[in-house]
Enzyme design. Structure first.
Site, short mmCIF file in Angstrom:
data_model
loop_
_atom_site.label_atom_id
_atom_site.label_comp_id
_atom_site.label_asym_id
_atom_site.label_seq_id
_atom_site.Cartn_x
_atom_site.Cartn_y
_atom_site.Cartn_z
N SER A 1 -10.00 0.90 23.48
CA SER A 1 -10.34 -0.37 23.53
C SER A 1 -11.73 -0.41 24.95
O SER A 1 -12.03 -1.24 25.56
CB SER A 1 -9.56 -1.56 24.00
OG SER A 1 -8.46 -1.17 24.36
N SER B 1 -6.22 4.25 23.71
CA SER B 1 -7.77 3.17 24.03
C SER B 1 -8.09 3.35 25.89
O SER B 1 -9.14 3.32 25.74
CB SER B 1 -7.45 1.70 24.54
OG SER B 1 -6.81 1.04 23.17
N LYS C 1 -10.43 -1.81 34.06
CA LYS C 1 -10.82 -2.26 32.70
C LYS C 1 -10.17 -4.33 32.79
O LYS C 1 -9.31 -4.36 34.12
CB LYS C 1 -9.68 -1.54 31.66
CG LYS C 1 -9.67 -2.18 30.25
CD LYS C 1 -9.31 -0.87 29.73
CE LYS C 1 -9.38 -1.78 27.98
NZ LYS C 1 -7.99 -0.79 27.20
#
Lengths: 89, 434
Positions: free
Chosen positions: B114, B138, B39
């Site tokens: 997210s 997330s 990420k």
């Protein structure tokens, strides 16, 4: 109730500029969100306890860290090995 | 290093990656040559790291996050950085400054967020393993929406050194993969003590998943099936719980009254922490530069207006307000009291049950634009934020579908019992396989 003037003031405290045309939208969403947060008024009791927190001390031993060149590598504005920033006064 | 190279040229039709590395060198180890996606809020030396924000575009970290060092040490091939809601602020990946990611299971829908890019990369089969981060769901939300497995570890079990901070007291880096065994493997690589993270726990993870859950007491809070939860999602999750019961677990319904304040407590806390953490973006040290000829505040305010998206500005400003003199007691202090109540609820329940289970998300994946009102997006996090507030481990494992869209079963465990939530997820996953 938060007013547009309040939002401008908060923007100043947070150092975030707000465009004239954004003010209405921010004010409306702030009010909706803060109104939801009012549910916290019902909460009783004290805040977080210390039950899982304790200080861990250690000797301050100097170890290798990033070089000055590495640290300055992401800015274009340097002067004599320092960051160059906008003037404060 | 054995000095081998992997070529990586994925068909990224869902915009899962912000950037990929076409030729990746890797060494020996438990993950030797395995492509891993990271990420974009996790620092990677020499690879641009933007957190999905314009304010960090062009930023190339001069060091690796500890988790990245650990991946490299085990020979992983870090093939790219995945898309995300800007600084982790969102549940859809629509808030990325670089365009949304689409859900590989249905490209007309969001992948969740997210960590939507990491989930989509795994779900599309572009990588077997990915790292996400979970501040209020997330990892688990996109895992549920994309039909993969994602684990939010116990707070402190995985080092946050090199994770770009959003809300430090809540967030954890965690593993995402197509199945529980792979999540378990990745967790074993990234967990462990790190002197560079002051909240790090000395608790390495070395575990072989065990599908024998006979005698495990599974608490099911009524609140996880309350208002706002799609009855079709609830029904799929109940079927999953019934399967676990058939495998020998005991299902115990219970109550979690602190849930009624958990979401507000979570948002006050994360916004307050964000207002402090994101003060560092002034255009002086990284990212597009401020105009040094202008006075400080003018340059700073302008840089932050241009560099941050709407949601990030909103959260910083509300956080600033919540911490300001005269309002601190009404918002932040009350949120901390509510947070303690959530912890107390978990503590009470975990004296009676071994794990707590329910849906990961109240609905299946949203359509694009469906959650354009910020508060309605926040409300969708209600089932995931309790684990972050309490710091306990939680996993999402696919447990069926509603109209062709994946549903996640969430299993939360006692503090430091990540192994047990993995076992329950594994028992479910193995139990449904023919």
């Amino acid at each position: 109730m938060i007013t547009e003037r309040d939002v401008e003031h908060i923007g100043m405290l947070a150092d975030i500029a707000i465009l004239r045309e954004e003010l209405e939208g921010f004010t409306a969403s702030f009010n909706r969100i803060l109104e939801y947060f009012d549910i916290l008024d019902q909460v009783t009791g004290a805040g977080e306890g210390e039950e899982r927190s304790f200080n861990v001390f250690r000797e301050d031993e100097v170890e290798p860290s990033l070089s000055r060149d590495d640290v300055l590598s992401n800015t274009l504005e340097t002067e004599d090995g320092f960051f160059r920033a906008p003037r404060v006064m | 290093m054995s000095g081998k190279t992997l070529s990586f040229h994925p068909d990224d039709r869902y915009n899962a990656f912000l950037r990929t590395i076409p030729e990746v060198s890797y060494g020996g180890g438990r993950l030797s040559g395995i492509p891993v996606a990271v990420k974009d809020n996790i620092s990677t030396r020499g690879i641009e790291t933007t957190c999905g924000s314009r304010i960090l575009s062009g930023y190339v970290p001069p060091y690796d996050a500890t988790v990245v060092t650990l991946l490299r040490k085990e020979g992983a091939a870090i093939v790219g950085k995945t898309n995300m809601d800007e600084f982790g602020m969102g549940s859809t990946t629509e808030n990325s400054a670089f365009g949304p990611t689409r859900n590989p299971r249905d490209p007309s829908r969001v992948p969740g967020g997210s960590s939507g890019g990491s989930a989509a990369a795994v779900a599309a089969g572009l990588v077997p393993l990915a790292l996400g981060t979970d501040t209020g769901g997330s990892i688990r939300c996109p895992a549920a929406f994309c039909g993969i497995v994602g684990l939010k570890p116990t707070y402190g079990r995985v080092s946050r050194y090199g994770l770009v901070a959003y809300a430090n007291s809540l967030e954890q880096i965690g593993p995402m993969a197509a199945n529980v065994s792979d999540v378990n493997l990745l967790m074993s690589v990234i967990a462990g003590y790190d002197p560079r993270d002051s909240t790090s726990l000395d608790a390495p993870y070395s575990h072989v998943p065990n599908m024998d859950i006979r005698g495990t007491r599974i608490g099911v809070p009524e609140e996880f099936f309350g208002e706002g939860v799609d009855p079709r999602v609830a029904s799929v999750v109940w079927d999953a719980l019934t399967l676990l019961e058939r495998k020998g677990a005991e299902i115990i319904t219970c109550r979690m009254p602190s849930m009624s304040h958990a979401l507000a407590a979570y948002y006050v806390t994360c916004m307050s922490e964000a207002s402090s953490n994101l003060a560092r973006y002034d255009g002086v040290r990284y990212g597009p530069p401020s105009d040094v000829r202008k006075p400080w505040h003018e340059a700073f305010q302008e840089r932050r207006r241009e560099g941050f998206g709407l949601e990030v500005r909103r959260r910083i400003m509300i956080g600033t307000f919540a911490l300001s003199s005269g309002y601190y007691g009404k918002y932040y202090a009350k949120a901390q009291a509510a947070r303690r109540n959530v912890r107390e609820d978990f503590r009470r329940l975990f004296s009676e049950v071994d794990v707590i289970a329910g849906p990961t998300m109240p609905t299946v994946a949203f359509r694009f634009g469906e959650k354009s009102d910020p508060l309605s997006m926040y409300l969708s996090d209600i089932l995931t934020v309790p684990a972050n507030l309490a710091g306990v481990p939680a996993i999402s494992v696919p447990c069926g579908k509603v109209e062709g869209l994946p549903v996640g079963l969430q299993v939360m465990g006692r503090w430091m019992e990540d192994e047990r939530v993995v076992d329950v997820a594994y028992a479910y996953e193995q139990g449904v396989q023919p």
